[in-house]
Write an enzyme that holds these catalytic residues in place. Structure first.
Site, mmCIF file in Angstrom:
data_model
loop_
_atom_site.group_PDB
_atom_site.id
_atom_site.type_symbol
_atom_site.label_atom_id
_atom_site.label_comp_id
_atom_site.label_asym_id
_atom_site.label_seq_id
_atom_site.Cartn_x
_atom_site.Cartn_y
_atom_site.Cartn_z
ATOM 1 N N CYS A 79 0.948 -1.296 -0.254
ATOM 2 C CA CYS A 79 0.044 -0.062 0.114
ATOM 3 C C CYS A 79 0.757 1.055 -0.018
ATOM 4 C CB CYS A 79 -0.920 0.039 1.335
ATOM 5 S SG CYS A 79 -2.347 0.427 0.853
ATOM 6 N N TYR A 105 22.188 -6.852 -1.896
ATOM 7 C CA TYR A 105 21.073 -5.698 -1.188
ATOM 8 C C TYR A 105 19.885 -6.058 -1.583
ATOM 9 C CZ TYR A 105 25.919 -4.090 -0.514
ATOM 10 O OH TYR A 105 27.217 -4.034 -0.362
HETATM 11 C C1 PLP Z 1 29.563 -2.104 1.890
HETATM 12 C C2 PLP Z 1 30.682 -2.373 2.101
HETATM 13 C C3 PLP Z 1 31.710 -2.872 1.198
HETATM 14 C C4 PLP Z 1 31.088 -3.794 -0.057
HETATM 15 O O1 PLP Z 1 30.592 -2.866 -1.170
HETATM 16 P P1 PLP Z 1 30.186 -3.368 -2.334
HETATM 17 O O2 PLP Z 1 29.866 -2.154 -3.286
HETATM 18 O O3 PLP Z 1 28.850 -4.158 -2.285
HETATM 19 O O4 PLP Z 1 31.295 -4.082 -2.847
HETATM 20 C C5 PLP Z 1 32.927 -3.049 1.462
HETATM 21 N N1 PLP Z 1 33.515 -2.741 2.539
HETATM 22 C C6 PLP Z 1 32.616 -2.011 3.506
HETATM 23 C C7 PLP Z 1 33.459 -1.378 4.620
HETATM 24 C C8 PLP Z 1 31.404 -1.808 3.426
HETATM 25 O O5 PLP Z 1 30.537 -1.103 4.281
#
Ligand code: PLP
Length: 411
Positions: A326, A362
């Site tokens: 919704c 994600y």
């Molecule tokens: C989220 C994150 C990643 C990974 O990022 P990607 O874009 O998914 O490769 C690597 N290191 C840290 C510290 C993060 O917070």
């Protein structure tokens, strides 16, 4: 864009476990891991997809792990990781992680200067690495840019000399320098990190054993996008490593820290078309998955490729794919700012399955119970054999930690 598992299997699994359903192909993760083997250490960013079996499988490939909360650490331990394989990266210690670190030792990667004193007080270890904000960043969206003045992440590059002094006074050894400038970045920006990391490594040289180049490697979300030139990326970083080693006169470990790159492409979110309708000039396909299952389009205007098995090219027309929530933002075909973007898709009808691609990163990890909808089931496929790795959440699971005020007071 090819679907990561065969259509016959998609049909079978949707029948068996219902929809919406996440399906991951482990063999594709294996290929992405192989792309990065020239790094000394591949450290998976758990937040991209934290399913227990998936972590377990990734660990089996010799991949270590980066965590960003105490619960991610505990989940990694449950998945079979040992404390020595885990790094905790953060810009602050909350009370939960402080308590944990007093009892268990996990390496920490500090993103703010105040964490130095706080870490010393925990009496958990003497060696730390520093996450440096190099003064620039880049991601697929402003919300995932993790460098520059407007990013809360990391120790500002100009503060590094002072922070190194401060660490020395506290008796801490800075064994590593880390930079992660954003998620879904590009080759140009990721290359700029090389110079910044070298500069920081030269300053921190005394106890330096490790550099971490961060994650951020992009994946193609659109069928016409070129894949990331990962061989070039590895070669460039190997050259940088050599330069740093020559300058410091010692060998160092070079880590890469991908989340998205390892797991995005392996995943599909499979849902079922429940109806079609036209509102004026706009044609809608209504499906049984919503932004509770995949929030990236609603949150970032992100593009996810959509296919309809068995309806390859018949009667293509511009259509908007929307879910059951919704809220108007519950649309999988939208651009930044929340504008709907009709997409050429085959004519379809209730009962058809619809696949949303690149749903391994994600996606399940950002899912919610919005509209009191349960978290969807997850299946991991390896060499064509499928295993359920998370059951669909039940109402009972969802309510298990809620308190019924009236019932509580009538006792
Ligand atoms: C989220 C994150 C990643 C990974 O990022 P990607 O874009 O998914 O490769 C690597 N290191 C840290 C510290 C993060 O917070």
């Amino acid at each position: 864009m090819d679907r990561p598992v065969a259509d016959s299997l998609i049909n079978e699994l949707a029948e068996q476990y219902g929809t919406p359903l996440y399906i991951y192909n482990a063999n594709i993760i294996g290929e992405r891991i192989a792309d990065l083997r020239r790094f000394d250490v591949i450290r998976y960013a758990e937040k991209a997809n934290a399913n227990l079996s998936l972590l377990n499988w990734i660990r089996d490939q010799g991949v270590t792990i980066d965590t960003v909360s105490v619960w991610e650490i505990e989940r990694a331990l449950k998945a079979g990781y040992t404390a020595s394989e885990i790094v905790f990266t953060a810009d602050l210690f909350d009370h939960h992680i402080s308590k944990f670190l007093r009892e268990y030792h996990v390496h920490v990667n500090l993103g703010s200067p105040d964490m130095l004193e706080q870490y010393t007080q925990l009496k958990t270890g003497r060696e730390v690495t520093l996450r440096i904000n190099p003064g620039f960043g880049h991601g697929h969206d402003r919300k995932v840019n993790t460098g520059g003045e407007e990013s809360k992440h990391g120790i500002w590059h100009e503060s590094l000399p002072a922070v190194l002094k401060r660490a020395g006074k506290l008796g801490l050894k800075v064994t590593g320098i880390h930079m992660h400038i954003g998620s879904g970045s590009d080759f140009t920006h990721l290359s700029r990190v090389r110079e910044a990391i070298s500069k920081a490594a030269f300053m921190a040289k005394e106890h330096l054993t490790t550099i971490s180049v961060g994650g951020g490697l992009p994946v193609p979300y659109r069928p016409d996008e070129k894949p990331f030139d990962v061989a070039h990326y590895c070669a460039d970083w190997l050259a940088t490593k050599k330069t740093i080693e020559a300058e410091l006169g010692k060998s160092i470990n070079m880590e890469v820290e991908p989340g998205r790159y390892l797991v995005a492409e392996c995943g599909l979110l499979v849902c079922e078309v429940r109806g079609i309708k036209s509102s004026g000039a706009v044609n809608y396909i209504l499906v049984d998955a919503g932004f509770d299952n995949l929030i990236r389009p609603a949150m970032y205007g992100a593009y996810h490729h959509i296919t309809i098995p068995g309806r390859a090219s018949a009667g293509i027309k511009p259509q908007v794919v929307a879910g059951p929530l919704c809220e108007s933002a519950d649309v999988f075909t939208q651009t930044k700012g929340g504008y709907i973007e009709p997409r050429p898709l085959p004519e379809t009808q209730a009962g058809d399955l619809l696949c949303i691609h690149n749903a391994g990163a994600y996606t399940a990890s950002m899912a919610s119970n919005y509209n009191s909808r349960p978290l969807a089931a997850e299946v991991l496929v390896e060499n064509g054999a499928a295993r359920l790795v998370r059951q669909r959440q039940s109402l009972e699971d969802m309510l298990s930690n809620e308190i019924d005020y009236l019932q509580a007071n009538s006792r």
